[in-house]
Design an enzyme around this catalytic site. Sequence first.
Site, PDB file in Angstrom:
ATOM      1  N   GLY A  10      -8.463  -4.078   5.671  1.00  0.00           N
ATOM      2  CA  GLY A  10      -7.785  -3.826   6.943  1.00  0.00           C
ATOM      3  C   GLY A  10      -7.207  -2.416   6.953  1.00  0.00           C
ATOM      4  O   GLY A  10      -6.587  -2.002   5.985  1.00  0.00           O
ATOM      5  N   ARG A  71     -14.599  -5.148   5.747  1.00  0.00           N
ATOM      6  CA  ARG A  71     -14.197  -6.094   4.696  1.00  0.00           C
ATOM      7  C   ARG A  71     -15.406  -6.482   3.844  1.00  0.00           C
ATOM      8  O   ARG A  71     -15.433  -7.562   3.247  1.00  0.00           O
ATOM      9  CB  ARG A  71     -13.556  -7.325   5.325  1.00  0.00           C
ATOM     10  CG  ARG A  71     -12.206  -7.043   5.966  1.00  0.00           C
ATOM     11  CD  ARG A  71     -11.383  -8.298   6.119  1.00  0.00           C
ATOM     12  NE  ARG A  71     -10.127  -8.028   6.801  1.00  0.00           N
ATOM     13  CZ  ARG A  71      -9.025  -7.609   6.187  1.00  0.00           C
ATOM     14  NH1 ARG A  71      -9.028  -7.390   4.896  1.00  0.00           N
ATOM     15  NH2 ARG A  71      -7.920  -7.405   6.880  1.00  0.00           N
ATOM     16  N   ASP A 102      -5.940  -5.499  -2.291  1.00  0.00           N
ATOM     17  CA  ASP A 102      -6.421  -6.266  -3.451  1.00  0.00           C
ATOM     18  C   ASP A 102      -7.943  -6.459  -3.455  1.00  0.00           C
ATOM     19  O   ASP A 102      -8.578  -6.378  -4.508  1.00  0.00           O
ATOM     20  CB  ASP A 102      -5.690  -7.609  -3.561  1.00  0.00           C
ATOM     21  CG  ASP A 102      -5.736  -8.423  -2.282  1.00  0.00           C
ATOM     22  OD1 ASP A 102      -6.078  -7.856  -1.223  1.00  0.00           O
ATOM     23  OD2 ASP A 102      -5.428  -9.621  -2.331  1.00  0.00           O
ATOM     24  N   THR A 124      -1.873  -1.270   1.713  1.00  0.00           N
ATOM     25  CA  THR A 124      -1.951  -2.503   2.494  1.00  0.00           C
ATOM     26  C   THR A 124      -0.629  -2.722   3.206  1.00  0.00           C
ATOM     27  O   THR A 124       0.443  -2.545   2.609  1.00  0.00           O
ATOM     28  CB  THR A 124      -2.269  -3.769   1.654  1.00  0.00           C
ATOM     29  OG1 THR A 124      -1.966  -4.923   2.439  1.00  0.00           O
ATOM     30  CG2 THR A 124      -1.475  -3.855   0.361  1.00  0.00           C
ATOM     31  N   ASP A 126       0.401  -5.455   3.851  1.00  0.00           N
ATOM     32  CA  ASP A 126       0.968  -6.690   3.297  1.00  0.00           C
ATOM     33  C   ASP A 126       1.917  -6.436   2.120  1.00  0.00           C
ATOM     34  O   ASP A 126       2.689  -7.316   1.753  1.00  0.00           O
ATOM     35  CB  ASP A 126      -0.148  -7.633   2.824  1.00  0.00           C
ATOM     36  CG  ASP A 126      -1.078  -8.046   3.951  1.00  0.00           C
ATOM     37  OD1 ASP A 126      -0.696  -7.882   5.131  1.00  0.00           O
ATOM     38  OD2 ASP A 126      -2.183  -8.523   3.654  1.00  0.00           O
ATOM     39  N   ASP A 128       1.376  -6.404  -0.987  1.00  0.00           N
ATOM     40  CA  ASP A 128       1.267  -7.477  -1.983  1.00  0.00           C
ATOM     41  C   ASP A 128       0.528  -7.065  -3.260  1.00  0.00           C
ATOM     42  O   ASP A 128      -0.014  -7.925  -3.954  1.00  0.00           O
ATOM     43  CB  ASP A 128       0.607  -8.716  -1.353  1.00  0.00           C
ATOM     44  CG  ASP A 128      -0.792  -8.433  -0.835  1.00  0.00           C
ATOM     45  OD1 ASP A 128      -1.199  -7.251  -0.798  1.00  0.00           O
ATOM     46  OD2 ASP A 128      -1.481  -9.393  -0.460  1.00  0.00           O
ATOM     47  N   GLY A 169       0.702 -10.520   7.330  1.00  0.00           N
ATOM     48  CA  GLY A 169       1.150 -10.418   5.937  1.00  0.00           C
ATOM     49  C   GLY A 169       0.374 -11.305   4.988  1.00  0.00           C
ATOM     50  O   GLY A 169       0.592 -11.288   3.783  1.00  0.00           O
ATOM     51  N   ARG A 170      -0.497 -12.124   5.594  1.00  0.00           N
ATOM     52  CA  ARG A 170      -1.311 -13.038   4.809  1.00  0.00           C
ATOM     53  C   ARG A 170      -0.401 -13.960   3.993  1.00  0.00           C
ATOM     54  O   ARG A 170       0.544 -14.472   4.532  1.00  0.00           O
ATOM     55  CB  ARG A 170      -2.240 -12.240   3.910  1.00  0.00           C
ATOM     56  CG  ARG A 170      -3.467 -12.995   3.530  1.00  0.00           C
ATOM     57  CD  ARG A 170      -4.556 -12.123   3.046  1.00  0.00           C
ATOM     58  NE  ARG A 170      -5.599 -12.001   4.042  1.00  0.00           N
ATOM     59  CZ  ARG A 170      -6.549 -11.092   3.997  1.00  0.00           C
ATOM     60  NH1 ARG A 170      -6.570 -10.207   3.053  1.00  0.00           N
ATOM     61  NH2 ARG A 170      -7.483 -11.088   4.916  1.00  0.00           N
ATOM     62  N   ARG A 265       9.861 -19.557  23.384  1.00  0.00           N
ATOM     63  CA  ARG A 265       8.589 -18.845  23.538  1.00  0.00           C
ATOM     64  C   ARG A 265       8.189 -18.261  22.186  1.00  0.00           C
ATOM     65  O   ARG A 265       9.012 -18.119  21.287  1.00  0.00           O
ATOM     66  CB  ARG A 265       8.751 -17.665  24.512  1.00  0.00           C
ATOM     67  CG  ARG A 265       9.065 -18.058  25.944  1.00  0.00           C
ATOM     68  CD  ARG A 265       7.791 -18.545  26.651  1.00  0.00           C
ATOM     69  NE  ARG A 265       7.997 -18.622  28.092  1.00  0.00           N
ATOM     70  CZ  ARG A 265       8.548 -19.642  28.719  1.00  0.00           C
ATOM     71  NH1 ARG A 265       8.980 -20.681  28.027  1.00  0.00           N
ATOM     72  NH2 ARG A 265       8.686 -19.632  30.034  1.00  0.00           N
ATOM     73  N   GLN A 273       0.612  -4.225  14.930  1.00  0.00           N
ATOM     74  CA  GLN A 273       1.373  -3.811  13.732  1.00  0.00           C
ATOM     75  C   GLN A 273       0.641  -2.768  12.902  1.00  0.00           C
ATOM     76  O   GLN A 273       1.253  -1.997  12.175  1.00  0.00           O
ATOM     77  CB  GLN A 273       1.608  -5.021  12.816  1.00  0.00           C
ATOM     78  CG  GLN A 273       2.581  -6.003  13.335  1.00  0.00           C
ATOM     79  CD  GLN A 273       2.360  -7.385  12.731  1.00  0.00           C
ATOM     80  OE1 GLN A 273       3.045  -7.770  11.799  1.00  0.00           O
ATOM     81  NE2 GLN A 273       1.404  -8.132  13.250  1.00  0.00           N
ATOM     82  N   ARG A 274      -0.684  -2.798  12.943  1.00  0.00           N
ATOM     83  CA  ARG A 274      -1.451  -1.923  12.044  1.00  0.00           C
ATOM     84  C   ARG A 274      -1.801  -0.578  12.661  1.00  0.00           C
ATOM     85  O   ARG A 274      -2.347   0.289  11.978  1.00  0.00           O
ATOM     86  CB  ARG A 274      -2.757  -2.625  11.643  1.00  0.00           C
ATOM     87  CG  ARG A 274      -2.541  -3.750  10.703  1.00  0.00           C
ATOM     88  CD  ARG A 274      -3.693  -4.014   9.764  1.00  0.00           C
ATOM     89  NE  ARG A 274      -5.013  -3.859  10.262  1.00  0.00           N
ATOM     90  CZ  ARG A 274      -5.979  -4.774  10.182  1.00  0.00           C
ATOM     91  NH1 ARG A 274      -5.721  -5.940   9.662  1.00  0.00           N
ATOM     92  NH2 ARG A 274      -7.184  -4.521  10.601  1.00  0.00           N
TER      93      ARG A 274
HETATM   94  O1  F6P Z   1      -4.431  -7.588   4.905  1.00  0.00           O
HETATM   95  C1  F6P Z   1      -3.946  -6.951   6.031  1.00  0.00           C
HETATM   96  C2  F6P Z   1      -3.990  -7.860   7.221  1.00  0.00           C
HETATM   97  O2  F6P Z   1      -3.479  -7.143   8.313  1.00  0.00           O
HETATM   98  C3  F6P Z   1      -3.269  -9.203   7.037  1.00  0.00           C
HETATM   99  O3  F6P Z   1      -1.891  -9.077   7.205  1.00  0.00           O
HETATM  100  C4  F6P Z   1      -3.967 -10.040   8.088  1.00  0.00           C
HETATM  101  O4  F6P Z   1      -3.927 -11.414   7.785  1.00  0.00           O
HETATM  102  C5  F6P Z   1      -5.368  -9.543   8.027  1.00  0.00           C
HETATM  103  O5  F6P Z   1      -5.309  -8.217   7.536  1.00  0.00           O
HETATM  104  C6  F6P Z   1      -6.097  -9.535   9.336  1.00  0.00           C
HETATM  105  O6  F6P Z   1      -7.406  -9.168   9.091  1.00  0.00           O
HETATM  106  P1  F6P Z   1      -8.431  -8.695  10.209  1.00  0.00           P
HETATM  107  O7  F6P Z   1      -8.004  -7.353  10.695  1.00  0.00           O
HETATM  108  O8  F6P Z   1      -9.728  -8.645   9.484  1.00  0.00           O
HETATM  109  O9  F6P Z   1      -8.361  -9.711  11.285  1.00  0.00           O
END
Ligand code: F6P
Length: 341
Positions: A10, A71, A102, A124, A126, A128, A169-170, A265, A273-274
């Site tokens: 990601g 991925r 990871d 990442t 996340d 993590d 955040g997985r 709600r 977020q990304r």
């Molecule tokens: O690992 C980063 C992340 O943003 C996680 O927090 C989230 O679960 C996942 O990637 C989402 O993946 P994609 O962008 O492939 O839907």
Amino acid sequence: MKIGVLTGGGDCPGLNPALRGLVYRATGRGHQVIGFLDGWKGLLDGRHRPLERADLLEAMGQGGTLLGSSRTNPFKEEEGASRLLATLSRLQIDALVAMGGDDTLSAARELHRRGGRVVGVPKTMDNDLRGTDWTFGFDSASSVSMEALERLRDTARSHHRVIVLEVMGRHAGWVALATGLGGGADYTILPEEPFDAERLCAAARRAVDARGYALVVASEGAEVAAGLKGTSGAKDDFGHELLKDRGVGASLASLLERRLGVEARSAVIGHVQRGGPPTLFDRILSVRLGAKAADLIEEGKFGEVAVLRGEQIGSLPLEEAVSSPRVVDPPWLDLLHTFDA
Ligand code: F6P
């Protein structure tokens, strides 16, 4: 030397500054850099482009990755390893930099085990990865979700509602932790802890009684109900369950509305977020780690990953960084719950 680089998994803010750090440090020392497109996929297929300083003039403020990402797990197919090594040898690449989380770094470790000259850069949202204090992308993503919480606060206050914000955040709760702590949520739910509906409802009730609304933050990976709506069991190339449709936020909102008798709600901000520019913290961290990757190559420290330890940038074996996910630990949980008791 001819250095290859790829960005996998990601995307997150900080990747372009990390490329800038690598390219400026490497070219400043007379090396050449080429970028593989779309993560491991580009290396498998031999798709690449030169990376020069001119490509990175504006990189510090640019989110995403100018190399593209995917991925793709190159070791999923039998021929993967030999295809990667063949591309590296055909293009006469002396060393490869893998920037990723990871999954990407596990593939980098695998390639190193099979003779590839690889170093890693940890990224990442996340947060993590083991062995590094923070990964870049985390501060930017959590700042976005914290701001989202602030915005939800305005509307929750106006309508006297309970609002649940679901964040990514997985299976690590770092983003939820930072969002909840930084944004002053009334309750925060992480995958690291067993879900406690009674504590959640009590905290939300207290907040509603005190000032007419409540804010809850929940991590997408939290187990808040059996058989959550949308749980499909679908997996990505690395075997991770896709969490996007689990409906954690919606399920919590309906629980809270039922139990509290207050309108509730939920909001899921997902990939918002990304995106966007990296924070100052992520810019500085990523540009340092990118430059460190060039140092590691010059020092012949293959199989290592650049890391942040305290204020220093150092390195450790990829093996260690990907050994197990780093999750939120008890002192953080303790701090978090100081504010919802
Ligand atoms: O690992 C980063 C992340 O943003 C996680 O927090 C989230 O679960 C996942 O990637 C989402 O993946 P994609 O962008 O492939 O839907």
